[in-house]
Design an enzyme around this catalytic site. Structure first.
Site, PDB file in Angstrom:
ATOM      1  N   TRP A   1       0.836  -1.214   0.000  1.00  0.00           N
ATOM      2  CA  TRP A   1       0.000   0.000   0.000  1.00  0.00           C
ATOM      3  C   TRP A   1       0.864   1.254   0.000  1.00  0.00           C
ATOM      4  O   TRP A   1       0.559   2.228  -0.675  1.00  0.00           O
ATOM      5  CB  TRP A   1      -0.980  -0.013   1.169  1.00  0.00           C
ATOM      6  CG  TRP A   1      -1.982  -1.119   1.052  1.00  0.00           C
ATOM      7  CD1 TRP A   1      -2.166  -2.160   1.919  1.00  0.00           C
ATOM      8  CD2 TRP A   1      -2.928  -1.328  -0.008  1.00  0.00           C
ATOM      9  NE1 TRP A   1      -3.147  -2.991   1.459  1.00  0.00           N
ATOM     10  CE2 TRP A   1      -3.640  -2.504   0.287  1.00  0.00           C
ATOM     11  CE3 TRP A   1      -3.232  -0.625  -1.176  1.00  0.00           C
ATOM     12  CZ2 TRP A   1      -4.652  -3.000  -0.537  1.00  0.00           C
ATOM     13  CZ3 TRP A   1      -4.240  -1.121  -2.012  1.00  0.00           C
ATOM     14  CH2 TRP A   1      -4.937  -2.291  -1.681  1.00  0.00           C
TER      15      TRP A   1
ATOM     16  N   ASP B   1      -1.545   6.693   6.189  1.00  0.00           N
ATOM     17  CA  ASP B   1      -2.651   5.819   5.800  1.00  0.00           C
ATOM     18  C   ASP B   1      -2.909   4.902   6.996  1.00  0.00           C
ATOM     19  O   ASP B   1      -2.051   4.093   7.353  1.00  0.00           O
ATOM     20  CB  ASP B   1      -2.232   5.016   4.563  1.00  0.00           C
ATOM     21  CG  ASP B   1      -3.267   3.976   4.127  1.00  0.00           C
ATOM     22  OD1 ASP B   1      -4.294   3.814   4.821  1.00  0.00           O
ATOM     23  OD2 ASP B   1      -3.036   3.318   3.090  1.00  0.00           O
TER      24      ASP B   1
ATOM     25  N   LYS C   1     -11.926  -1.862   6.685  1.00  0.00           N
ATOM     26  CA  LYS C   1     -11.165  -2.796   7.502  1.00  0.00           C
ATOM     27  C   LYS C   1     -11.697  -2.794   8.938  1.00  0.00           C
ATOM     28  O   LYS C   1     -11.927  -3.828   9.512  1.00  0.00           O
ATOM     29  CB  LYS C   1      -9.672  -2.444   7.514  1.00  0.00           C
ATOM     30  CG  LYS C   1      -9.080  -2.173   6.131  1.00  0.00           C
ATOM     31  CD  LYS C   1      -8.958  -3.420   5.268  1.00  0.00           C
ATOM     32  CE  LYS C   1      -8.814  -3.139   3.774  1.00  0.00           C
ATOM     33  NZ  LYS C   1      -7.594  -2.445   3.370  1.00  0.00           N
TER      34      LYS C   1
END
Ligand SMILES: *Cc1c(COP(=O)(O)O)cnc(C)c1O
Length: 360
Positions: free
Chosen positions: A101, A171, A195
């Site tokens: 990511w 993030d 999530k």
């Protein structure tokens, strides 16, 4: 009705009480005679939903008044572009590459300016967090970027990088609300909600007000400009109304659970059950260095691919689902987000013990 123990990395398990409440309110939300999906985003009743969601998030994270909270669309990946477009004043940013990511965000940023990889753990398949105490931070860097919890590899920062005075952007998609955060350490925090908070598609941006500027990159789409969204309280266009409503229910659930301090205790307890077993097992082992272990995503292997596959298959049949590791890593991964009960982890470990006894 039969519910499984869902260890999916995302979209992932949500609190049952939240799902039940959403079901109860489906046909008639609080006497409005309609579902949240059917109401105008400009109505009084919806205004209460989004304002309460924001307030509850502010309370939970103790977000200072000089930060804006934006409820946006496009998931976390959209922010990989929005962040550089809005924050690169000098056209320079430093990225710490601790997994896929972070790497994707870094690659996206290269389209808009000079993105430097100032540290990386790619040399050992992202199984650790690099030493970030004295990084070669660029003099003119507009920000330093991290992925706070690495969903795929299962590592997390226990200590934030020394950014040498530069703004930190994080993030936090896969560990938001899992423990207390000192928001003032960051210029910007964003998280895709699927999530730990709600339905995919919604992304929340927490941004310090002085970073919301009009002079962003000239080609920045109106929708991706933080100022557009901030000036319109996230209602410039139709927001992902229903998703935000579910996020709001989850924020209330976290409050009822005792807030982020209590969440941390709950998550540490769960993670310890699994890690302690991995450390004592002769068959299973964790894949990352101990100091950098994530509280949320726990990758592990048997060391034998066939045995891994057998384990995943038998676990699925026993009601422990989505344990297969990410396609780039193999093995297994148990994601044990806020809504995973302790019982789920205890039963998984018992299942692993039985599997080990039966197969060695
Ligand atoms: C899942 C995930 C993403 C991607 O989220 P999308 O909403 O699918 O764009 C980004 N960062 C992290 C840390 C993630 O876990």
């Amino acid at each position: 009705m039969s519910r499984v123990f869902n260890f999916s990395a995302g979209p992932s398990v949500l609190p049952e009480v939240v799902l039940k409440q959403a079901a109860e309110e489906m046909m008639d939300y609080k006497g409005s005679g309609m579902s949240v999906m059917e109401m105008s985003h400009r109505s009084k009743v919806y205004d209460n939903i989004i304002k309460e969601a924001e307030q509850d998030l502010r309370d939970l994270m103790k977000i200072p008044d000089n930060y804006k909270v934006l409820f946006l669309q496009g998931g976390a990946s959209q922010q990989f572009a929005a962040v550089p477009m809005n924050l690169m004043k000098n056209g320079v940013a430093d990225y710490i590459i601790t997994g896929q990511w972070a790497k994707k965000a870094y690659e996206e940023a290269q389209k808009y300016g000079k993105a430097n990889a100032v540290a990386s753990s790619a040399d050992k398949t992202f199984s650790y967090i690099p030493d970030c105490s004295d990084l070669p931070i660029s003099e003119d860097a507009d920000y330093v970027y991290i992925c706070h919890n690495n969903t795929i590899y299962g590592t997390t920062y226990k200590k934030l990088p020394d950014t040498k005075g530069k703004i930190l952007v994080a993030d936090m998609s896969s560990d938001i609300l899992s423990q207390p955060v000192n928001v003032s350490d960051y210029g910007l925090i964003f998280f895709g909600v699927q999530k730990n908070v709600g339905p995919a598609g919604v992304v929340v941006v927490i941004i310090r007000e002085d970073l919301i500027r009009d002079d962003v990159m000239p080609f920045t789409p109106t929708m991706l400009k933080y100022k557009t969204q901030a000036d319109n309280d996230s209602l410039y266009n139709t927001p992902p109304c229903y998703g935000i409503y579910i996020c709001g229910l989850v924020f209330k659930w976290v409050k009822e659970m005792g807030g982020l301090d209590a969440m941390k205790v709950h998550n540490e307890k769960k993670a310890a059950i699994l890690y302690d077993f991995l450390d004592s097992s002769k068959m299973f082992s964790g894949t990352v260095v101990k100091e950098d272990r994530s509280l949320m995503n726990v990758p592990f292997v048997t060391g034998n691919e066939e045995l891994d596959a057998k384990f995943v298959k038998e676990a699925t049949a026993a009601g422990f689902v989505n344990l297969k590791g990410h396609r780039t890593v193999g093995g297994m991964r148990a994601s044990i987000y806020n809504a995973m009960p302790i019982e789920g982890v205890e039963k998984l470990v018992q299942f692993m013990k039985d599997f080990e006894a039966a197969n060695s």
